[in-house]
Design a protein around this motif. Structure first.
Motif, PDB file in Angstrom:
ATOM      1  N   HIS A 100       0.859  -1.183   0.000  1.00  0.00           N
ATOM      2  CA  HIS A 100       0.000   0.000   0.000  1.00  0.00           C
ATOM      3  C   HIS A 100       0.895   1.234   0.000  1.00  0.00           C
ATOM      4  CE1 HIS A 100      -3.446   2.444   2.129  1.00  0.00           C
ATOM      5  NE2 HIS A 100      -3.159   2.893   0.904  1.00  0.00           N
ATOM      6  N   GLN A 101       0.783   2.055  -1.046  1.00  0.00           N
ATOM      7  CA  GLN A 101       1.619   3.248  -1.107  1.00  0.00           C
ATOM      8  C   GLN A 101       0.856   4.425  -1.702  1.00  0.00           C
ATOM      9  OE1 GLN A 101       5.143   2.682  -3.519  1.00  0.00           O
ATOM     10  NE2 GLN A 101       4.079   1.391  -4.996  1.00  0.00           N
ATOM     11  N   LEU A 102       1.305   5.611  -1.301  1.00  0.00           N
ATOM     12  CA  LEU A 102       0.759   6.855  -1.828  1.00  0.00           C
ATOM     13  C   LEU A 102       1.696   7.377  -2.903  1.00  0.00           C
ATOM     14  CD1 LEU A 102      -0.281   8.598   1.520  1.00  0.00           C
ATOM     15  CD2 LEU A 102      -1.630   7.053   0.080  1.00  0.00           C
ATOM     16  N   ARG A 103       1.123   7.816  -4.014  1.00  0.00           N
ATOM     17  CA  ARG A 103       1.911   8.272  -5.165  1.00  0.00           C
ATOM     18  C   ARG A 103       1.716   9.780  -5.340  1.00  0.00           C
ATOM     19  NH1 ARG A 103       5.034   4.271  -7.888  1.00  0.00           N
ATOM     20  NH2 ARG A 103       3.803   2.411  -8.270  1.00  0.00           N
ATOM     21  N   TYR A 104       2.827  10.486  -5.401  1.00  0.00           N
ATOM     22  CA  TYR A 104       2.803  11.945  -5.521  1.00  0.00           C
ATOM     23  C   TYR A 104       3.433  12.400  -6.831  1.00  0.00           C
ATOM     24  CZ  TYR A 104       1.754  12.213  -0.494  1.00  0.00           C
ATOM     25  OH  TYR A 104       1.172  12.093   0.751  1.00  0.00           O
ATOM     26  N   ALA A 105       2.937  13.527  -7.336  1.00  0.00           N
ATOM     27  CA  ALA A 105       3.558  14.225  -8.468  1.00  0.00           C
ATOM     28  C   ALA A 105       3.754  15.676  -8.047  1.00  0.00           C
ATOM     29  CB  ALA A 105       2.683  14.145  -9.718  1.00  0.00           C
TER      30      ALA A 105
ATOM     31  N   LEU B 126       2.019  16.640  -4.889  1.00  0.00           N
ATOM     32  CA  LEU B 126       0.562  16.495  -4.849  1.00  0.00           C
ATOM     33  C   LEU B 126       0.205  15.015  -4.883  1.00  0.00           C
ATOM     34  CD1 LEU B 126      -2.346  17.667  -5.069  1.00  0.00           C
ATOM     35  CD2 LEU B 126      -2.069  17.536  -7.562  1.00  0.00           C
ATOM     36  N   LEU B 127      -0.575  14.572  -3.890  1.00  0.00           N
ATOM     37  CA  LEU B 127      -1.018  13.178  -3.866  1.00  0.00           C
ATOM     38  C   LEU B 127      -2.046  12.965  -4.966  1.00  0.00           C
ATOM     39  CD1 LEU B 127      -1.208  10.366  -2.606  1.00  0.00           C
ATOM     40  CD2 LEU B 127      -2.901  11.288  -0.999  1.00  0.00           C
ATOM     41  N   ILE B 128      -1.742  12.050  -5.891  1.00  0.00           N
ATOM     42  CA  ILE B 128      -2.646  11.826  -7.017  1.00  0.00           C
ATOM     43  C   ILE B 128      -3.146  10.386  -7.092  1.00  0.00           C
ATOM     44  CG2 ILE B 128      -1.714  13.698  -8.428  1.00  0.00           C
ATOM     45  CD1 ILE B 128      -0.074  11.621  -9.945  1.00  0.00           C
ATOM     46  N   LYS B 129      -2.518   9.472  -6.332  1.00  0.00           N
ATOM     47  CA  LYS B 129      -2.942   8.074  -6.402  1.00  0.00           C
ATOM     48  C   LYS B 129      -2.702   7.380  -5.064  1.00  0.00           C
ATOM     49  CE  LYS B 129      -2.154   3.788  -9.041  1.00  0.00           C
ATOM     50  NZ  LYS B 129      -1.237   3.080  -9.962  1.00  0.00           N
TER      51      LYS B 129
ATOM     52  N   THR C   7     -11.778  11.608   5.367  1.00  0.00           N
ATOM     53  CA  THR C   7     -12.093  10.177   5.384  1.00  0.00           C
ATOM     54  C   THR C   7     -11.131   9.378   4.513  1.00  0.00           C
ATOM     55  OG1 THR C   7     -13.639  10.386   3.516  1.00  0.00           O
ATOM     56  CG2 THR C   7     -14.545  10.651   5.744  1.00  0.00           C
ATOM     57  N   THR C   8     -10.066  10.014   4.068  1.00  0.00           N
ATOM     58  CA  THR C   8      -9.182   9.368   3.112  1.00  0.00           C
ATOM     59  C   THR C   8      -7.778   9.933   3.250  1.00  0.00           C
ATOM     60  OG1 THR C   8      -8.777   9.051   0.739  1.00  0.00           O
ATOM     61  CG2 THR C   8      -9.842  11.083   1.383  1.00  0.00           C
ATOM     62  N   ASN C   9      -6.826   9.352   2.536  1.00  0.00           N
ATOM     63  CA  ASN C   9      -5.460   9.879   2.545  1.00  0.00           C
ATOM     64  C   ASN C   9      -5.318  11.150   1.711  1.00  0.00           C
ATOM     65  OD1 ASN C   9      -4.115   7.834   4.166  1.00  0.00           O
ATOM     66  ND2 ASN C   9      -4.499   6.435   2.476  1.00  0.00           N
ATOM     67  N   PHE C  10      -6.283  11.407   0.812  1.00  0.00           N
ATOM     68  CA  PHE C  10      -6.252  12.641   0.034  1.00  0.00           C
ATOM     69  C   PHE C  10      -6.620  13.826   0.932  1.00  0.00           C
ATOM     70  CE2 PHE C  10      -7.220   9.442  -3.268  1.00  0.00           C
ATOM     71  CZ  PHE C  10      -6.182   9.703  -4.153  1.00  0.00           C
ATOM     72  N   ASP C  11      -5.938  14.946   0.720  1.00  0.00           N
ATOM     73  CA  ASP C  11      -6.223  16.156   1.487  1.00  0.00           C
ATOM     74  C   ASP C  11      -7.336  16.916   0.769  1.00  0.00           C
ATOM     75  OD1 ASP C  11      -6.173  18.278   3.204  1.00  0.00           O
ATOM     76  OD2 ASP C  11      -4.331  19.167   2.401  1.00  0.00           O
ATOM     77  N   LEU C  12      -8.573  16.633   1.127  1.00  0.00           N
ATOM     78  CA  LEU C  12      -9.725  17.171   0.422  1.00  0.00           C
ATOM     79  C   LEU C  12     -10.428  18.221   1.279  1.00  0.00           C
ATOM     80  CD1 LEU C  12     -11.214  13.805  -0.907  1.00  0.00           C
ATOM     81  CD2 LEU C  12      -9.609  15.341  -2.070  1.00  0.00           C
ATOM     82  N   GLY C  13     -10.761  19.352   0.665  1.00  0.00           N
ATOM     83  CA  GLY C  13     -11.489  20.393   1.372  1.00  0.00           C
ATOM     84  C   GLY C  13     -12.981  20.315   1.164  1.00  0.00           C
ATOM     85  N   LYS C  14     -13.416  19.450   0.252  1.00  0.00           N
ATOM     86  CA  LYS C  14     -14.843  19.294  -0.058  1.00  0.00           C
ATOM     87  C   LYS C  14     -15.047  17.897  -0.625  1.00  0.00           C
ATOM     88  CE  LYS C  14     -14.154  21.174  -4.705  1.00  0.00           C
ATOM     89  NZ  LYS C  14     -14.562  22.183  -5.700  1.00  0.00           N
ATOM     90  N   PRO C  15     -16.290  17.413  -0.696  1.00  0.00           N
ATOM     91  CA  PRO C  15     -16.530  16.117  -1.328  1.00  0.00           C
ATOM     92  C   PRO C  15     -15.968  16.115  -2.759  1.00  0.00           C
ATOM     93  CG  PRO C  15     -18.494  16.848  -0.180  1.00  0.00           C
ATOM     94  CD  PRO C  15     -17.528  18.009  -0.151  1.00  0.00           C
TER      95      PRO C  15
ATOM     96  N   TYR D 192      -7.660   7.248  -7.804  1.00  0.00           N
ATOM     97  CA  TYR D 192      -7.021   8.341  -8.523  1.00  0.00           C
ATOM     98  C   TYR D 192      -7.776   9.641  -8.254  1.00  0.00           C
ATOM     99  CZ  TYR D 192      -4.565   4.829 -11.379  1.00  0.00           C
ATOM    100  OH  TYR D 192      -3.781   3.787 -11.826  1.00  0.00           O
ATOM    101  N   HIS D 193      -7.034  10.706  -7.979  1.00  0.00           N
ATOM    102  CA  HIS D 193      -7.646  12.014  -7.693  1.00  0.00           C
ATOM    103  C   HIS D 193      -8.488  12.452  -8.889  1.00  0.00           C
ATOM    104  CE1 HIS D 193      -8.223  16.047  -6.307  1.00  0.00           C
ATOM    105  NE2 HIS D 193      -7.402  15.908  -5.280  1.00  0.00           N
ATOM    106  N   GLY D 194      -9.803  12.580  -8.674  1.00  0.00           N
ATOM    107  CA  GLY D 194     -10.720  12.858  -9.774  1.00  0.00           C
ATOM    108  C   GLY D 194     -10.522  14.202 -10.435  1.00  0.00           C
ATOM    109  N   ASP D 195     -10.005  15.194  -9.685  1.00  0.00           N
ATOM    110  CA  ASP D 195      -9.788  16.523 -10.259  1.00  0.00           C
ATOM    111  C   ASP D 195      -8.540  16.588 -11.129  1.00  0.00           C
ATOM    112  OD1 ASP D 195     -12.024  17.476  -9.047  1.00  0.00           O
ATOM    113  OD2 ASP D 195     -10.983  18.501  -7.399  1.00  0.00           O
ATOM    114  N   LYS D 196      -7.709  15.533 -11.080  1.00  0.00           N
ATOM    115  CA  LYS D 196      -6.421  15.592 -11.768  1.00  0.00           C
ATOM    116  C   LYS D 196      -6.288  14.567 -12.893  1.00  0.00           C
ATOM    117  CE  LYS D 196      -4.866  18.925  -9.293  1.00  0.00           C
ATOM    118  NZ  LYS D 196      -4.661  20.264  -9.910  1.00  0.00           N
ATOM    119  N   TYR D 197      -7.277  13.707 -13.058  1.00  0.00           N
ATOM    120  CA  TYR D 197      -7.125  12.615 -14.019  1.00  0.00           C
ATOM    121  C   TYR D 197      -8.190  12.628 -15.105  1.00  0.00           C
ATOM    122  CZ  TYR D 197      -3.316   9.856 -12.147  1.00  0.00           C
ATOM    123  OH  TYR D 197      -2.077   9.430 -11.778  1.00  0.00           O
TER     124      TYR D 197
END
Length: 266
Positions: free
Chosen positions: A154-159, A162-165, A216-224, A249-254
């Motif tokens: 289990h790993q977090l992928r950054y670009a 920015l966490l994207i996956k 509720t997740t590893n993504f740093d989200l300010g809104k749903p 996958y981060h929906g705003d980035k993919y």
């Protein structure tokens, strides 16, 4: 010839009238840039090497080198030392385009894809555990099983920080003993082929969308925020499953594309 995207001779011949009087390297570089603009070459795709350009277009190595330098100097591509020249990501807001059904993209791997597109990748491993039991999943109405022992990764992928996956892989230790000792940023697809000499016969994938709430997740989200959920299984000879993956996958980035292989009419 490699499995890189091809540049046809006919397409170049069609452009000769328009490029009359231009240096050959400029004409060829403009042709390749047009392919990038039209989406025939996607961010992260490898541009044909000097040797491939020489063979395809019967040009000198000097001209071939100038073609690649011209494309790079105009900001359409980037050379990665020892690997080749890759199309840069120039999309608005740096959306990442991933292609389902592309063995070439799968083989290249996530880490190398980001480097090729001009980003700085970073991985954070949250869990690397050997499970004594197996794992199973259902994809496209089919049931896939990996017999234990299994490596859970289990790993977090950054670009560019920015966490994207958010990625979880399960890998067969029966088929790939000691793979837990290999660095996690590698392309495991290549490791299966090159280190363990496995013949990949099939990749099954499904893509869905889920709304994640803040905190509720590893993504740093300010809104749903919508995320893409990719489930996949890599199958080898005799229908043996070497890997099962579930990734967010981060929906705003993919953006995702799909390769279709239509059946030829009989």
């Amino acid at each position: 010839m490699s499995d890189l995207p091809k540049i046809g001779r006919e397409a170049v011949r069609e452009n000769r009238a328009a490029t009359a009087g231009k240096a050959k390297f400029i004409a060829l570089s403009e042709h390749i840039i047009d392919q990038i603009r039209q989406g025939e070459l996607q961010p992260g795709d490898q541009i044909p090497s000097e040797n491939e350009l020489i063979k395809t277009f019967t040009i000198s190595n000097t001209t071939a080198r100038k073609v690649l330098l011209e494309i790079e100097s105009k900001g359409w591509a980037r050379r990665v030392k020892g690997k080749g020249t890759y199309v840069l990501n120039r999309t608005e807001d740096h959306h990442f385009l991933r292609t389902l059904g592309s063995i070439y993209a799968t083989r290249r791997g996530f880490h190398d894809s980001l480097i090729a597109e001009g980003f700085t990748p970073k991985n954070i491993v949250l869990e690397k555990t050997i499970l004594p039991d197996g794992i199973s999943t259902e994809i496209n109405g089919r049931h896939f099983i990996i017999e234990g022992p299994t490596l859970k990764l289990h790993q977090l992928r950054y670009a560019d920080e920015l966490l994207i996956k958010d990625e979880v892989k399960y890998i067969s230790l029966n088929m790939c003993p000691k793979i837990d000792r290999i660095p996690t940023e590698v392309s495991y697809f290549k490791v299966y082929e090159n280190n363990y000499h496995l013949k990949i016969t099939e990749v099954q994938q499904t893509l869905s969308v889920k709304i994640l709430e803040p905190n509720t997740t590893n993504f740093d989200l300010g809104k749903p925020t919508p995320v893409f959920v990719l489930d996949s299984a890599i199958i080898c000879t005799n229908n043996k499953v070497v890997e099962i993956e579930r990734s967010y996958y981060h929906g705003d980035k993919y953006k995702f594309a799909v390769i279709a292989n239509p059946v030829q009419a009989q």
